[in-house]
Design a protein around this motif. Structure first.
Motif, PDB file in Angstrom:
ATOM      1  N   ARG A   1      46.511  17.220   0.228  1.00 53.14           N
ATOM      2  CA  ARG A   1      46.971  18.083  -0.861  1.00 53.14           C
ATOM      3  C   ARG A   1      46.347  19.479  -0.710  1.00 53.14           C
ATOM      4  O   ARG A   1      47.019  20.486  -0.874  1.00 53.14           O
ATOM      5  N   GLN A   2      45.068  19.528  -0.388  1.00 52.83           N
ATOM      6  CA  GLN A   2      44.357  20.802  -0.252  1.00 52.83           C
ATOM      7  C   GLN A   2      44.740  21.541   1.023  1.00 52.83           C
ATOM      8  O   GLN A   2      44.751  22.758   1.065  1.00 52.83           O
ATOM      9  N   ASP A   3      45.008  20.778   2.066  1.00 48.68           N
ATOM     10  CA  ASP A   3      45.218  21.348   3.389  1.00 48.68           C
ATOM     11  C   ASP A   3      46.450  20.683   3.996  1.00 48.68           C
ATOM     12  O   ASP A   3      46.364  19.570   4.512  1.00 48.68           O
ATOM     13  N   LYS A   4      47.599  21.360   3.892  1.00 49.98           N
ATOM     14  CA  LYS A   4      48.865  20.761   4.343  1.00 49.98           C
ATOM     15  C   LYS A   4      48.797  20.321   5.816  1.00 49.98           C
ATOM     16  O   LYS A   4      48.119  20.938   6.622  1.00 49.98           O
ATOM     17  N   ILE A   5      49.537  19.287   6.099  1.00 46.04           N
ATOM     18  CA  ILE A   5      49.640  18.792   7.473  1.00 46.04           C
ATOM     19  C   ILE A   5      50.449  19.803   8.279  1.00 46.04           C
ATOM     20  O   ILE A   5      51.491  20.278   7.822  1.00 46.04           O
TER      21      ILE A   5
ATOM     22  N   TYR B   1      62.858  12.458   8.041  1.00 45.37           N
ATOM     23  CA  TYR B   1      61.515  11.972   7.721  1.00 45.37           C
ATOM     24  C   TYR B   1      60.478  13.051   8.025  1.00 45.37           C
ATOM     25  O   TYR B   1      59.583  13.305   7.221  1.00 45.37           O
ATOM     26  N   LYS B   2      60.609  13.694   9.183  1.00 44.09           N
ATOM     27  CA  LYS B   2      59.677  14.746   9.577  1.00 44.09           C
ATOM     28  C   LYS B   2      59.697  15.882   8.554  1.00 44.09           C
ATOM     29  O   LYS B   2      58.639  16.313   8.072  1.00 44.09           O
ATOM     30  N   ALA B   3      60.879  16.359   8.216  1.00 44.17           N
ATOM     31  CA  ALA B   3      61.024  17.483   7.275  1.00 44.17           C
ATOM     32  C   ALA B   3      60.454  17.127   5.901  1.00 44.17           C
ATOM     33  O   ALA B   3      59.769  17.951   5.276  1.00 44.17           O
TER      34      ALA B   3
ATOM     35  N   GLU C   1      53.282  15.802  14.614  1.00 45.44           N
ATOM     36  CA  GLU C   1      53.833  15.385  15.908  1.00 45.44           C
ATOM     37  C   GLU C   1      52.858  14.489  16.659  1.00 45.44           C
ATOM     38  O   GLU C   1      53.259  13.528  17.310  1.00 45.44           O
ATOM     39  N   GLN C   2      51.567  14.792  16.552  1.00 48.29           N
ATOM     40  CA  GLN C   2      50.552  13.936  17.180  1.00 48.29           C
ATOM     41  C   GLN C   2      50.575  12.547  16.530  1.00 48.29           C
ATOM     42  O   GLN C   2      50.522  11.528  17.219  1.00 48.29           O
TER      43      GLN C   2
END
Length: 119
Positions: free
Chosen positions: A33-37, A78-80, A43-44
């Motif tokens: 939540r604090q630091d978006k993926i 799913y990725k988006a 991808e990793q």
């Protein structure tokens, strides 16, 4: 690459799992939540998991609210969705020695504990 956990600090289940981790382990904590993926991180994770769908939480509130279960989603969807909102990531996600552990099921957490013993 450092061993890592992607989690949600506000999630009681994630907090309970983190409390139960062995003491003294070297683990990088990533509050989604604090630091978006990032795209690279996701991808990793997909590379290790085999698909974005494996990382996707169908229990997310937004999944129900948006009626996504009535749609046919493909990998790019799913990725988006995961990149769009953190709740779509099944959590926690552990990456330990290039192995990925997704979700909070009891068998999965037992595998995480076993993997951490060998770190």
């Amino acid at each position: 690459m450092a061993d890592k956990i992607y989690y949600l600090a506000s999630c009681d289940t994630c907090r309970k799992i983190i409390k139960s981790l062995p003491k003294g382990i070297e683990l990088e904590f990533h509050d989604i939540r604090q630091d978006k993926i990032t795209v690279e991180e996701l991808e990793q994770m997909r590379e290790l998991a085999g698909s974005y769908e494996a990382l996707f939480s169908k229990r997310a509130q937004l999944y129900k609210e948006r009626g996504l279960k009535n749609q046919t989603l493909i990998e790019e969807d799913y990725k988006a969705l995961i990149l769009e909102h953190y709740t779509f990531l099944s959590r926690p996600v552990f990456i330990i020695k290039d192995e990925i552990f997704i979700g909070n099921s009891q068998p999965n957490i037992l595998k995480v504990m076993k993997a951490l013993e060998n770190v």
